[in-house]
Design a protein around this motif. Structure first.
Motif, PDB file in Angstrom:
ATOM      1  N   PRO A  10       0.795  -1.232   0.000  1.00  0.00           N
ATOM      2  CA  PRO A  10       0.000   0.000   0.000  1.00  0.00           C
ATOM      3  C   PRO A  10       0.826   1.281   0.000  1.00  0.00           C
ATOM      4  N   SER A  94       1.121   7.240  -3.130  1.00  0.00           N
ATOM      5  CA  SER A  94       1.052   5.838  -2.704  1.00  0.00           C
ATOM      6  C   SER A  94      -0.255   5.199  -3.171  1.00  0.00           C
ATOM      7  N   ALA A  96      -2.217   3.410  -1.328  1.00  0.00           N
ATOM      8  CA  ALA A  96      -3.229   3.658  -0.296  1.00  0.00           C
ATOM      9  C   ALA A  96      -3.821   5.056  -0.433  1.00  0.00           C
ATOM     10  N   VAL A 127      -6.251  -1.097  -6.767  1.00  0.00           N
ATOM     11  CA  VAL A 127      -6.009  -0.679  -5.379  1.00  0.00           C
ATOM     12  C   VAL A 127      -6.472  -1.766  -4.412  1.00  0.00           C
ATOM     13  N   LEU A 131      -4.448  -3.854  -1.385  1.00  0.00           N
ATOM     14  CA  LEU A 131      -4.868  -3.755   0.012  1.00  0.00           C
ATOM     15  C   LEU A 131      -5.302  -5.103   0.566  1.00  0.00           C
TER      16      LEU A 131
END
Length: 136
Positions: A10, A94, A96, A127, A131
């Protein structure tokens, strides 16, 4: 999907998971062309360009809305339905933080930019894969 999804973290830069050379259409292309690009690339959005400049994004949601309302995919053009308020993140953002930006904006796709312009697209799927890989 990008090969780095399983090994990215992340905190890594979003460029690790973005789609490079995203699918593109022109403003005057019909939604049939958009649908063909979405299908061929197994993707959820295409970048719309006019005279070499990114001017919008057409997503599968946009396409479905036209079909559901009885619109003609041959006569409706990308420019008629594209989102023009584009959400962008810098190449060093990033993964995240990119996810947070998507959540705040309520979008499933963001454009990644550098000084040279748009260099890629990241989807919510990209994404989430990163995660969730960390949660396994």
């Amino acid at each position: 999907m990008t090969a780095r999804l399983d090994s990215a973290a992340p905190t890594d830069a979003v460029t690790e998971v973005m789609s490079v050379a995203p699918a593109e259409v022109a403003t005057g292309d019909s939604l049939r062309v958009v649908a063909e690009e979405l299908t061929a690339g197994e993707i959820g959005a295409v970048v719309v360009r006019a005279r070499g400049t990114v001017v919008g994004l057409v997503s599968e949601r946009d396409l479905v809305a036209v079909v559901a309302s009885g619109g003609d995919v041959e006569s409706v053009q990308a420019a008629d339905v594209m989102s023009t308020e584009l959400i962008t993140v810098g190449a060093g953002t990033s993964i995240a933080a990119t996810g947070e930006a998507m959540l705040e904006a309520g979008v499933r796709h963001v454009l990644v930019e550098r000084d040279t312009g748009i260099v890629g697209v990241v989807s919510i799927r990209d994404v989430l894969a990163v995660l969730l890989a960390g949660a396994r």
